[in-house]
Write a protein that holds these residues in place. Sequence first.
Motif, mmCIF file in Angstrom:
data_model
loop_
_atom_site.group_PDB
_atom_site.id
_atom_site.type_symbol
_atom_site.label_atom_id
_atom_site.label_comp_id
_atom_site.label_asym_id
_atom_site.label_seq_id
_atom_site.Cartn_x
_atom_site.Cartn_y
_atom_site.Cartn_z
ATOM 1 N N PHE A 243 0.829 -1.206 0.000
ATOM 2 C CA PHE A 243 0.000 0.000 0.000
ATOM 3 C C PHE A 243 0.863 1.256 0.000
ATOM 4 O O PHE A 243 0.565 2.238 -0.705
ATOM 5 N N ALA A 244 1.957 1.250 0.766
ATOM 6 C CA ALA A 244 2.811 2.430 0.862
ATOM 7 C C ALA A 244 3.483 2.760 -0.469
ATOM 8 O O ALA A 244 3.763 3.933 -0.761
ATOM 9 N N MET A 245 3.709 1.741 -1.308
ATOM 10 C CA MET A 245 4.425 1.954 -2.567
ATOM 11 C C MET A 245 3.493 2.064 -3.769
ATOM 12 O O MET A 245 3.944 2.058 -4.911
ATOM 13 N N ARG A 246 2.214 2.226 -3.512
ATOM 14 C CA ARG A 246 1.238 2.178 -4.591
ATOM 15 C C ARG A 246 1.396 3.318 -5.596
ATOM 16 O O ARG A 246 0.911 3.232 -6.725
ATOM 17 N N ARG A 247 2.062 4.415 -5.216
ATOM 18 C CA ARG A 247 2.152 5.574 -6.107
ATOM 19 C C ARG A 247 3.369 5.520 -7.032
ATOM 20 O O ARG A 247 3.544 6.398 -7.865
ATOM 21 N N ILE A 248 4.217 4.501 -6.898
ATOM 22 C CA ILE A 248 5.386 4.392 -7.769
ATOM 23 C C ILE A 248 4.950 3.855 -9.130
ATOM 24 O O ILE A 248 4.405 2.761 -9.233
ATOM 25 N N ARG A 249 5.183 4.627 -10.177
ATOM 26 C CA ARG A 249 4.876 4.199 -11.533
ATOM 27 C C ARG A 249 6.154 3.828 -12.261
ATOM 28 O O ARG A 249 7.254 4.216 -11.865
ATOM 29 N N SER A 250 6.014 3.076 -13.343
ATOM 30 C CA SER A 250 7.195 2.577 -14.045
ATOM 31 C C SER A 250 8.067 3.705 -14.584
ATOM 32 O O SER A 250 9.289 3.580 -14.645
ATOM 33 N N ASP A 251 7.448 4.828 -14.983
ATOM 34 C CA ASP A 251 8.258 5.921 -15.523
ATOM 35 C C ASP A 251 8.968 6.714 -14.431
ATOM 36 O O ASP A 251 9.708 7.656 -14.720
ATOM 37 N N ALA A 252 8.745 6.346 -13.178
ATOM 38 C CA ALA A 252 9.458 6.976 -12.062
ATOM 39 C C ALA A 252 10.540 6.056 -11.499
ATOM 40 O O ALA A 252 11.042 6.279 -10.408
ATOM 41 N N VAL A 253 10.887 5.006 -12.267
ATOM 42 C CA VAL A 253 11.947 4.088 -11.871
ATOM 43 C C VAL A 253 13.198 4.416 -12.678
ATOM 44 O O VAL A 253 13.151 4.488 -13.911
ATOM 45 N N ARG A 254 14.311 4.608 -11.998
ATOM 46 C CA ARG A 254 15.574 4.935 -12.662
ATOM 47 C C ARG A 254 16.635 3.915 -12.253
ATOM 48 O O ARG A 254 16.631 3.413 -11.131
ATOM 49 N N GLY A 255 17.520 3.634 -13.171
ATOM 50 C CA GLY A 255 18.588 2.688 -12.910
ATOM 51 C C GLY A 255 19.900 3.405 -12.639
ATOM 52 O O GLY A 255 20.188 4.440 -13.241
ATOM 53 N N ILE A 256 20.682 2.855 -11.724
ATOM 54 C CA ILE A 256 21.990 3.404 -11.395
ATOM 55 C C ILE A 256 23.042 2.305 -11.567
ATOM 56 O O ILE A 256 22.860 1.188 -11.060
ATOM 57 N N GLN A 257 24.099 2.621 -12.289
ATOM 58 C CA GLN A 257 25.252 1.723 -12.361
ATOM 59 C C GLN A 257 26.223 2.126 -11.271
ATOM 60 O O GLN A 257 26.621 3.291 -11.184
ATOM 61 N N LEU A 258 26.589 1.206 -10.426
ATOM 62 C CA LEU A 258 27.536 1.494 -9.356
ATOM 63 C C LEU A 258 28.852 1.945 -9.975
ATOM 64 O O LEU A 258 29.434 1.225 -10.794
ATOM 65 N N PRO A 259 29.330 3.143 -9.653
ATOM 66 C CA PRO A 259 30.581 3.628 -10.251
ATOM 67 C C PRO A 259 31.725 2.659 -10.004
ATOM 68 O O PRO A 259 32.130 2.432 -8.858
ATOM 69 N N SER A 260 32.242 2.076 -11.072
ATOM 70 C CA SER A 260 33.238 1.028 -10.935
ATOM 71 C C SER A 260 33.881 0.764 -12.285
ATOM 72 O O SER A 260 33.423 1.244 -13.321
ATOM 73 N N ARG A 261 34.930 -0.051 -12.266
ATOM 74 C CA ARG A 261 35.632 -0.416 -13.493
ATOM 75 C C ARG A 261 36.116 -1.856 -13.379
ATOM 76 O O ARG A 261 36.328 -2.365 -12.279
ATOM 77 N N SER A 262 36.308 -2.508 -14.511
ATOM 78 C CA SER A 262 36.844 -3.863 -14.532
ATOM 79 C C SER A 262 38.366 -3.808 -14.533
ATOM 80 O O SER A 262 38.970 -2.916 -15.135
ATOM 81 N N GLU A 263 38.977 -4.783 -13.855
ATOM 82 C CA GLU A 263 40.434 -4.829 -13.795
ATOM 83 C C GLU A 263 40.881 -6.267 -13.551
ATOM 84 O O GLU A 263 40.252 -7.002 -12.779
ATOM 85 N N MET A 264 41.979 -6.665 -14.225
ATOM 86 C CA MET A 264 42.547 -7.988 -14.032
ATOM 87 C C MET A 264 43.548 -7.951 -12.881
ATOM 88 O O MET A 264 44.438 -7.094 -12.848
ATOM 89 N N ILE A 265 43.381 -8.862 -11.915
ATOM 90 C CA ILE A 265 44.296 -8.986 -10.787
ATOM 91 C C ILE A 265 44.706 -10.454 -10.707
ATOM 92 O O ILE A 265 43.849 -11.332 -10.499
ATOM 93 N N ASP A 266 45.997 -10.717 -10.887
ATOM 94 C CA ASP A 266 46.499 -12.099 -10.872
ATOM 95 C C ASP A 266 45.713 -12.980 -11.833
ATOM 96 O O ASP A 266 45.303 -14.105 -11.503
ATOM 97 N N GLU A 267 45.472 -12.435 -13.025
ATOM 98 C CA GLU A 267 44.793 -13.144 -14.112
ATOM 99 C C GLU A 267 43.334 -13.468 -13.802
ATOM 100 O O GLU A 267 42.732 -14.339 -14.426
ATOM 101 N N VAL A 268 42.751 -12.796 -12.827
ATOM 102 C CA VAL A 268 41.329 -12.938 -12.506
ATOM 103 C C VAL A 268 40.657 -11.589 -12.725
ATOM 104 O O VAL A 268 41.183 -10.549 -12.320
ATOM 105 N N SER A 269 39.491 -11.601 -13.363
ATOM 106 C CA SER A 269 38.766 -10.366 -13.638
ATOM 107 C C SER A 269 37.930 -9.955 -12.428
ATOM 108 O O SER A 269 37.112 -10.740 -11.930
ATOM 109 N N TYR A 270 38.160 -8.740 -11.958
ATOM 110 C CA TYR A 270 37.399 -8.184 -10.850
ATOM 111 C C TYR A 270 36.799 -6.849 -11.275
ATOM 112 O O TYR A 270 37.176 -6.262 -12.283
#
Length: 303
Positions: A243-270
Amino acid sequence: MLTGRYDNSVVKETLLDPAARQERGDVTGPLNYLLVGSDQRAAAGPEADQRSDTIMIAHLPAGLDRAYLISVPRDLLVEIPPAPASGYPGGPDKINSAFQYGGGGQGGTRLLSATLTRLTGIRFDGAALVNFAGFQRAIDLLGGVRMCVDTPVRSIHTKTVFNPGCHQMDGAQALDYARQRYDLPNGDFDRQRHQQQLLRAMMDKVTTTDMLRNPLRLDQVIRAVGSSFTVDTNGVPLEEMIFAMRRIRSDAVRGIQLPSRSEMIDEVSYVLLEEPANTLFDSMRNTDLDSWARDNPKWVNRL
């Protein structure tokens, strides 16, 4: 009431570690929920490969009329706390390993929540563990969803080729597409965005069709979703949350990518965090994520 039937249809467990739990029992925003997706609900022991396929934090600002989906990269290098029940001593590893080291299921989600709280300083108002098989059936009962493909991708599971353009997809197709990460320009980061798109597409289907006016069909969807969820509501009745979340519509949903980067450490991808991540966590704790999103458009996904 349908909300009462939904409350009875889901499995309720303690998914949050005490250190990761927000000590309040209401639905007054802002709220932070942990969402975990996996192919298995029950624990099969720490030796089984039960790494979580999807990790998201859903942040709802104070007005509870909009939502942010923050995807956590599965290969993010973190410090995982000890898990005495499984004998895991703790240490640095990929974040999706926390689910496995905790034994999967309830224990795995608890260890994952403790890991995220250690990383972000955020305590959670609730959590949900999603089983993908039931989720697929829910999409089918919705009549499928409309997903827009921006680059060609071949499924490693079914060999299906998803061509650019907007397509109506059934449950199997939508989940297959949203779980691909190979042969994409940005790899796992594109997969995260596609999973955010899928959640928004499901919300859009519910709110823009006659679903809410069709009690029989709605009840089928509720039961399908309920069968695929294990939840920790932090002591709040599930119908109050809905009931509390009933006013959230799909066009009010936003996605966030966690600020980060890929990097190889000891031949493993992190994946390693980048500096804007700390200000993102601060904004989520201090209820100012709207300002952070305006100041950091690079990390806001187009859904």
